[in-house]
Design a protein around this motif. Structure first.
Motif, PDB file in Angstrom:
ATOM      1  N   GLN A  63       0.843  -1.184   0.000  1.00  0.00           N
ATOM      2  CA  GLN A  63       0.000   0.000   0.000  1.00  0.00           C
ATOM      3  C   GLN A  63       0.883   1.240   0.000  1.00  0.00           C
ATOM      4  N   VAL A  64       0.317   2.331  -0.498  1.00  0.00           N
ATOM      5  CA  VAL A  64       1.026   3.602  -0.538  1.00  0.00           C
ATOM      6  C   VAL A  64       0.548   4.454   0.637  1.00  0.00           C
ATOM      7  N   VAL A  65       1.496   4.905   1.443  1.00  0.00           N
ATOM      8  CA  VAL A  65       1.199   5.799   2.561  1.00  0.00           C
ATOM      9  C   VAL A  65       1.728   7.185   2.210  1.00  0.00           C
ATOM     10  N   ARG A  66       0.844   8.170   2.211  1.00  0.00           N
ATOM     11  CA  ARG A  66       1.242   9.544   1.898  1.00  0.00           C
ATOM     12  C   ARG A  66       1.390  10.326   3.189  1.00  0.00           C
ATOM     13  N   ILE A  67       2.539  10.973   3.317  1.00  0.00           N
ATOM     14  CA  ILE A  67       2.869  11.699   4.542  1.00  0.00           C
ATOM     15  C   ILE A  67       3.028  13.176   4.206  1.00  0.00           C
ATOM     16  N   THR A  68       2.284  14.016   4.914  1.00  0.00           N
ATOM     17  CA  THR A  68       2.355  15.463   4.729  1.00  0.00           C
ATOM     18  C   THR A  68       2.829  16.086   6.028  1.00  0.00           C
ATOM     19  N   VAL A  69       3.846  16.938   5.922  1.00  0.00           N
ATOM     20  CA  VAL A  69       4.428  17.558   7.118  1.00  0.00           C
ATOM     21  C   VAL A  69       4.891  18.969   6.769  1.00  0.00           C
ATOM     22  N   PRO A  70       4.699  19.941   7.664  1.00  0.00           N
ATOM     23  CA  PRO A  70       5.205  21.284   7.397  1.00  0.00           C
ATOM     24  C   PRO A  70       6.709  21.359   7.666  1.00  0.00           C
ATOM     25  N   ASP A  71       7.442  22.089   6.803  1.00  0.00           N
ATOM     26  CA  ASP A  71       8.865  22.277   7.061  1.00  0.00           C
ATOM     27  C   ASP A  71       9.048  23.412   8.056  1.00  0.00           C
ATOM     28  N   LEU A  72      10.276  23.826   8.264  1.00  0.00           N
ATOM     29  CA  LEU A  72      10.559  24.849   9.273  1.00  0.00           C
ATOM     30  C   LEU A  72       9.935  26.193   8.926  1.00  0.00           C
ATOM     31  N   THR A  73       9.637  26.426   7.649  1.00  0.00           N
ATOM     32  CA  THR A  73       9.009  27.678   7.235  1.00  0.00           C
ATOM     33  C   THR A  73       7.490  27.573   7.199  1.00  0.00           C
ATOM     34  N   GLY A  74       6.945  26.394   7.483  1.00  0.00           N
ATOM     35  CA  GLY A  74       5.506  26.202   7.456  1.00  0.00           C
ATOM     36  C   GLY A  74       4.975  25.672   6.137  1.00  0.00           C
ATOM     37  N   THR A  75       5.847  25.526   5.136  1.00  0.00           N
ATOM     38  CA  THR A  75       5.423  24.995   3.846  1.00  0.00           C
ATOM     39  C   THR A  75       5.206  23.486   3.947  1.00  0.00           C
ATOM     40  N   LEU A  76       4.080  23.010   3.415  1.00  0.00           N
ATOM     41  CA  LEU A  76       3.779  21.590   3.484  1.00  0.00           C
ATOM     42  C   LEU A  76       4.638  20.808   2.497  1.00  0.00           C
ATOM     43  N   SER A  93       9.569   8.090  -1.751  1.00  0.00           N
ATOM     44  CA  SER A  93       9.803   9.108  -2.779  1.00  0.00           C
ATOM     45  C   SER A  93       9.741  10.457  -2.078  1.00  0.00           C
ATOM     46  N   VAL A  94      10.881  11.126  -2.048  1.00  0.00           N
ATOM     47  CA  VAL A  94      11.012  12.371  -1.279  1.00  0.00           C
ATOM     48  C   VAL A  94      11.335  13.505  -2.242  1.00  0.00           C
ATOM     49  N   GLN A 141       2.904  -1.030  10.453  1.00  0.00           N
ATOM     50  CA  GLN A 141       1.693  -1.129  11.243  1.00  0.00           C
ATOM     51  C   GLN A 141       0.669  -0.055  10.883  1.00  0.00           C
ATOM     52  N   GLN A 142       1.014   0.777   9.908  1.00  0.00           N
ATOM     53  CA  GLN A 142       0.139   1.878   9.533  1.00  0.00           C
ATOM     54  C   GLN A 142      -1.053   1.370   8.727  1.00  0.00           C
ATOM     55  N   SER A 143      -2.260   1.700   9.165  1.00  0.00           N
ATOM     56  CA  SER A 143      -3.468   1.283   8.451  1.00  0.00           C
ATOM     57  C   SER A 143      -4.045   2.407   7.590  1.00  0.00           C
ATOM     58  N   MET A 144      -3.716   3.651   7.912  1.00  0.00           N
ATOM     59  CA  MET A 144      -4.227   4.782   7.141  1.00  0.00           C
ATOM     60  C   MET A 144      -3.334   5.038   5.930  1.00  0.00           C
ATOM     61  N   GLN A 145      -3.926   5.535   4.844  1.00  0.00           N
ATOM     62  CA  GLN A 145      -3.172   5.809   3.628  1.00  0.00           C
ATOM     63  C   GLN A 145      -2.650   7.239   3.587  1.00  0.00           C
ATOM     64  N   THR A 146      -3.143   8.099   4.461  1.00  0.00           N
ATOM     65  CA  THR A 146      -2.680   9.489   4.514  1.00  0.00           C
ATOM     66  C   THR A 146      -2.368   9.845   5.959  1.00  0.00           C
ATOM     67  N   VAL A 147      -1.185  10.399   6.179  1.00  0.00           N
ATOM     68  CA  VAL A 147      -0.748  10.783   7.517  1.00  0.00           C
ATOM     69  C   VAL A 147      -0.360  12.258   7.489  1.00  0.00           C
ATOM     70  N   ILE A 207      13.409  12.696   5.601  1.00  0.00           N
ATOM     71  CA  ILE A 207      12.477  11.572   5.580  1.00  0.00           C
ATOM     72  C   ILE A 207      11.616  11.642   6.839  1.00  0.00           C
ATOM     73  N   CYS A 208      10.290  11.554   6.655  1.00  0.00           N
ATOM     74  CA  CYS A 208       9.366  11.632   7.784  1.00  0.00           C
ATOM     75  C   CYS A 208       8.610  10.310   7.927  1.00  0.00           C
ATOM     76  N   PHE A 209       8.285   9.985   9.169  1.00  0.00           N
ATOM     77  CA  PHE A 209       7.645   8.714   9.494  1.00  0.00           C
ATOM     78  C   PHE A 209       6.355   8.949  10.273  1.00  0.00           C
ATOM     79  N   PRO A 210       5.404   8.008  10.208  1.00  0.00           N
ATOM     80  CA  PRO A 210       4.146   8.158  10.954  1.00  0.00           C
ATOM     81  C   PRO A 210       4.330   8.255  12.464  1.00  0.00           C
ATOM     82  N   SER A 211       5.491   7.867  12.953  1.00  0.00           N
ATOM     83  CA  SER A 211       5.767   7.965  14.390  1.00  0.00           C
ATOM     84  C   SER A 211       6.033   9.400  14.819  1.00  0.00           C
ATOM     85  N   ASN A 212       5.763  10.364  13.918  1.00  0.00           N
ATOM     86  CA  ASN A 212       5.921  11.794  14.203  1.00  0.00           C
ATOM     87  C   ASN A 212       7.389  12.181  14.348  1.00  0.00           C
TER      88      ASN A 212
END
Length: 224
Positions: A63-76, A93-94, A141-147, A207-212
């Protein structure tokens, strides 16, 4: 279908002998039709089971897990991870702010990480450590496709020194790594505390992980 009939043409002697037995019934069972029907039914069952088994084998356990996180400037920043549980593989893919996409392959089964920057013809290998396995577990262990990670994300920095003098033969690697680095120069890396004043950081991959947790992996060349 079973066909049955009574015998009507009998002699008087036969009739007198069978008076107490009642009418005689003769039955003929269509054996050929029965076996044809049975064979066709079995064939349909075998075909159905074969198609079902084929689809079961072909169905990927990924499955593909998509991770969205803001950088230090607030840009997603958007990242995607292809999680292949069956083969213990996670492929990231980063995309950097400069719109350069890097591929990071975690080969959990063999304990290796392969970094392939898009704008380079190089691959960089490192061995997985305990923290890497823990980050991979958060994906497996991630069940959600978007984090969506928030501002409270823990940010870490790791330094990998590139051993440029020794290249790795691609034929010695497992198939997933071979496919990624088939036409690239492959170098081992070694985790360091930092590049020191005499060395400049070559590039970094976040690289970001669902473990925050987000890890900025920075590379620099070690002296040969």
């Amino acid at each position: 279908m079973v066909r049955c009939w009574k015998r009507s043409e009998t002699t008087e002697l036969e009739d007198s002998q069978r008076m107490d037995e009642g009418p005689t019934v003769s039955c003929q069972f269509p054996h050929k039709a029965f076996w044809v029907t049975l064979s066709a039914t079995l064939l349909l069952v075998i075909i159905a089971l074969g198609v079902r088994g084929h689809l079961w084998v072909r169905q990927p356990d990924a499955q593909v897990v998509r991770i969205t996180v803001p950088d230090l400037t607030g840009t997603l920043i958007n990242q995607s991870a292809l999680v292949d549980k069956h083969n213990d593989l996670v492929t990231y893919s980063v995309t950097s702010p400069a719109n350069h996409t890097s591929t990071v392959l975690f080969d959990i089964k063999h304990g290796l990480i392969c970094y392939k920057p898009m704008n380079q013809e190089n691959c960089y290998l490192s061995k997985m450590e305990r923290s890497d396995y823990e980050n991979m577990q958060s994906l497996l262990q991630q069940s959600m496709q978007t984090v969506l990670l928030g501002n409270e994300t823990q940010r870490q920095t790791e330094f990998l020194g590139v051993m440029g003098g020794s290249q790795v033969d691609v034929s010695t690697l497992e198939e997933p790594l071979q496919a990624l680095c088939r036409h690239s120069s492959i170098h081992w890396t070694r985790r360091q505390d930092g590049p020191g004043k005499q060395r400049l950081v070559y590039f970094c991959i976040d690289i970001c992980f669902p473990s925050n947790i987000c890890v900025s992996v920075c590379f620099y060349y070690l002296p040969e």
